[in-house]
Design an enzyme around this catalytic site. Structure first.
Site, short mmCIF file in Angstrom:
data_model
loop_
_atom_site.label_atom_id
_atom_site.label_comp_id
_atom_site.label_asym_id
_atom_site.label_seq_id
_atom_site.Cartn_x
_atom_site.Cartn_y
_atom_site.Cartn_z
N GLU A 186 0.82 -1.22 0.00
CA GLU A 186 0.00 0.00 0.00
C GLU A 186 0.85 1.27 0.00
OE1 GLU A 186 -2.99 -0.14 3.08
OE2 GLU A 186 -4.25 -1.42 1.86
N GLU A 207 -6.59 -7.85 -0.38
CA GLU A 207 -6.99 -7.75 1.03
C GLU A 207 -8.46 -7.37 1.13
OE1 GLU A 207 -4.93 -5.03 3.53
OE2 GLU A 207 -2.95 -5.59 2.77
C1 GLA Z 1 -4.22 -2.31 4.95
C2 GLA Z 1 -2.86 -2.93 5.13
C3 GLA Z 1 -2.88 -4.12 6.02
C4 GLA Z 1 -3.77 -3.91 7.20
C5 GLA Z 1 -5.15 -3.57 6.72
C6 GLA Z 1 -6.14 -3.39 7.82
O1 GLA Z 1 -4.94 -2.78 3.91
O2 GLA Z 1 -2.27 -3.26 3.91
O3 GLA Z 1 -1.55 -4.37 6.44
O4 GLA Z 1 -3.27 -2.87 7.97
O5 GLA Z 1 -5.07 -2.35 6.04
O6 GLA Z 1 -7.42 -3.12 7.31
#
Ligand code: GLA
Ligand code: ZN
Length: 728
Positions: free
Chosen positions: A155, A311
């Site tokens: 991210e 995710e």
């Molecule tokens: C992001 C991050 C993860 C985690 C999620 C929690 O997507 O990439 O590591 O922190 O948020 O929702």
């Protein structure tokens, strides 16, 4: 983007699994995890995303044995690995060695160690060490049998997007010099002639930290672009290492939907597989639409190729003020919704819920309570269901309608000081998409450079920057038969935030046959009755004030429909009066070549048809001025909408446009709550409602239940049917 094999896993299955952070657990838990993964049908895990401190406990001393051991166990169990480069959270020794590796926020405060993503994108130490770690991992694990994909960083920009440190400032100056060549060019582009902002040398230009009042929007926009480019450079540095070691292993980095900070059209050019992190709030009624919108965006970022949901959460996140869990069935429903719209992988954050730290209460596939959690049966069931629909892997989704989304224009809209604050990213595109989605019309979200041929309708909503090349291609599309729909505010500034002079819409004016001469937004949020006095006005005594009209304080515009087709459409919806509503945006529209005096509302020439006009009901000064126009162009047409239509109005208008374009709208007749999407040879019926819904006219085999359907079928609440049309 390279064209990798159609399927990520050698087995051709849909990927299922999640982030796995075994470094926070003892060995017994790891063994148990592998057994549970088998039970759940997990076939892919993302490893080592936050493991830098364990992988390189001291500068240059790598410790990979533990990871090899885990990857070996995965290989033995038939579980594949999406191996992270581990660079998302640098270890403490980087911060200690060089404090300037820590980022600085817009107020000039240095952000400390102890959370994550604490790196300045211009830090040479961070850049060197992250590249070295990526290289070392590729050398160590490049030929590991479990490895199927690289997961670079995590991210990018999520927490630290723009750093305002001195290093960044210097690099910004160099970036500007490369872009503008001469300082005069920059002065003109930014119009620094105003407010005495003129520079005589690039070295005088600051990172746009806090300032006394409004910043120069062009300065800020360039800083956003620069910051995006800095992160992309970091990403590419890692990618180069990986590609040189393992040219055949696909590379991804996880996107965050319509995140404003990174122009994902650009980033998508540099990933082999698009992947996305997505957390719609189950407490919001718009959650299901958000799933659809981001899935369509991800599919199109990859040029129509399958993407991976990298995710999501099984239950609830922990980062909102209140965190509502998904409802029973919703985890699978929203997963299938993504598969239906082009996902070849459904991964979760995270595999096992953390025992401590900032994300202790973030849901996972294995919750704190283990197999006793209400989510465990859903997790294992989804593993089986995904397997059942694996025929869809590699399949495409076709759409007749496209909506243009442009990151730079979205940022420009957000940074513009007036006429009205922008909403969320791509707010207008989302609204149009939602109307189509509610009617089960599949649509693509495309870039301003995308090929337009093949679309019956192309919508250009709120593309704030004027793009002459896009205008040319829209014109060609209209000539060839496309209904081009442009919605305000579009074509208002150029790429340096300079106003388009002589009438907004700029290069789109010829195609549309109209220009925008003035904006007229409303300000309903101004609660006080005058600048200086908070007092409530009392009509019994305030005899002058009570005679003053303030249409600008109303939250909506009313429109009168002048087209019989649109009137019929409203009637069908159950809105029998020829009235529509829109929001706060309004503007004065005139013909490019007016037939009569331009101050007259009835200004148009024969070429442009008025579909709806602003109404005078609330004393609106726009009364009688066109709100929606249409111009026949070749075999198609060009529509202009000078206001932000509300749901019913948008729906009615799209019915009319859809009829011209002969877009299939049969999906609109399905029962409430049913989303229908076709991907390759499989039609997905997703029941978002709380009731069992009966469908008729369905013939084929439901891959999820295994049942043959001939005619009627009942779908349980919050569940999916995936009907294949190929005969067994
Ligand atoms: C992001 C991050 C993860 C985690 C999620 C929690 O997507 O990439 O590591 O922190 O948020 O929702
Ligand atoms: Zn910095």
């Amino acid at each position: 983007m390279k064209d990798m094999t159609a399927s990520i896993l050698p087995s051709g299955q849909i990927c299922y699994g999640g982030d796995w952070n075994p470094d926070q657990w003892p060995e017994e838990t790891v063994t148990e995890d592998i057994a549970l993964m088998k039970e759940a049908g997990v076939n892919l895990v993302s490893l080592a995303i936050f493991s830098w401190a364990k992988l390189e406990p001291e500068k240059g001393r790598y410790h990979f044995a533990w990871l090899r051991d885990i990857m070996d166990q995965c290989a033995e169990a038939g579980i594949y690995v999406d191996l992270a480069t581990g660079t998302a959270s640098p270890p403490v020794w980087i911060a200690r060695e060089d404090r300037s590796s820590l980022p600085v926020d817009v107020h000039g405060t240095r952000l400390e160690f102890g959370s994550r993503q604490q790196y300045c994108p211009s830090s040479p130490l961070y850049r060197d060490r992250s590249r070295a770690l990526a290289r070392a991992l590729a050398e160590e694990f490049g030929d590991h049998p479990a490895l199927v994909m690289w997961h670079v960083n995590n991210e990018y920009g999520c927490h630290t997007l723009q750093c305002y440190c001195d290093n960044c400032e210097r690099e910004f100056q160099e970036w500007l010099e490369r872009k503008y060549q001469s300082i005069d060019e920059l002065n003109d582009a930014w119009n620094t002639h105003f407010w005495a902002q003129k520079y005589t040398d690039f070295s005088q230009i600051h990172a746009p930290r806090d300032m006394p009042t409004f910043k120069n929007a062009a300065h800020e926009l360039d800083y956003w672009r620069f910051s995006d480019a800095q992160l992309l450079r970091l990403y590419l540095a890692e990618v180069n290492e990986l590609r040189s070691q393992t040219p055949s292993i696909p590379i991804t980095t996880n996107f965050m939907g319509e995140f404003e900070g990174l122009d994902y059209w650009e980033w998508a050019q540099h990933v082999d597989i698009v992947s996305d992190d997505s957390y719609p709030d189950p407490a919001l009624v718009g959650g299901a639409h958000e799933v659809a919108f981001t899935a369509d965006l991800m599919r199109n970022l990859g040029g129509g190729k399958p993407f991976i949901l990298m995710e999501q959460v099984t239950s609830a996140v922990q980062w909102r003020p209140q965190n509502t869990p998904k409802r029973p069935g919703q985890f699978a429903l929203w997963s299938m919704q993504r598969v239906a719209r082009g996902a070849d992988g459904v991964l979760q954050f995270q595999w096992r819920q953390s025992p401590g730290g900032a994300e202790t209460f973030h849901g996972a596939m294995v919750m704190h309570s283990g197999k006793r959690s209400r989510f465990w049966p859903e997790v294992t069931q989804l593993g089986r269901d995904l397997d059942a629909v694996s025929d869809v892997v590699g399949g495409r989704v076709e759409a007749d309608v496209a909506i243009v989304v442009d990151w730079d224009a979205m940022r420009a809209r957000k940074l513009s000081v007036g006429p009205i604050e922008a909403g969320e990213s791509f707010a207008a595109a989302r609204a149009w998409h939602r109307t189509l989605w509610e009617r089960n019309v599949t649509c693509d979200l495309i870039s301003r450079d995308s090929d337009l041929s093949g679309y019956r309708v192309v919508i250009v909503p709120e593309v704030f920057i004027d793009y002459p090349d896009l205008a040319r291609r829209l014109e060609a599309a209209a000539e060839a038969g496309t209904q081009v729909v442009v919605a305000a505010p579009t074509g208002v500034v150029n790429e340096s935030m300079r106003a388009i002079l002589g009438g907004y819409l700029g290069s789109l004016a010829d195609l549309l046959g109209v220009v925008v001469t003035d904006h007229a937004v409303r300000s309903p949020d101004v609660a006080r009755w005058s600048k200086s006095d908070q007092a409530v006005f009392d009509h019994r005594v305030d005899r002058i004030t009570r005679a003053v009209g303030v249409p600008g304080a109303q939250p909506h515009h009313a429109l009168e429909v002048t087209s019989p087709a649109l009137e019929r459409a409203l009637d069908t919806i159950g809105s029998p009066t020829p009235l529509m509503t829109s929001g706060m945006w309004g503007e004065y529209v005139q013909a490019t070549q007016p037939a009569s005096a331009a101050t007259e509302p009835m200004w148009l020439n024969d070429e442009v048809e008025v579909i709806a006009q602003f109404s005078g009901r609330d004393g609106c000064d726009l009364a009688g001025w066109p709100a929606i126009t249409r111009r026949q162009v070749g075999k198609g047409a060009a529509w202009y909408i000078a206001t932000d239509l509300e749901a019913v109005s948008r729906d009615a208008l799209l019915r009319v446009i859809g009829a011209y374009a002969r877009v299939d709208t049969t999906g609109a007749d399905l029962p409430d709550g049913i989303e229908r999407v076709r991907r390759a040879d499989i039609t997905f019926y997703l029941n978002h409602s709380d009731r069992a819904v009966q469908l008729s006219g369905i013939v084929g085999r439901d891959l999820i239940s295994g049942h043959q359907v001939s005619g009627h079928a009942v779908i349980a609440p919050r569940s999916t049917m995936a009907v294949t049309h190929t005969d067994d």
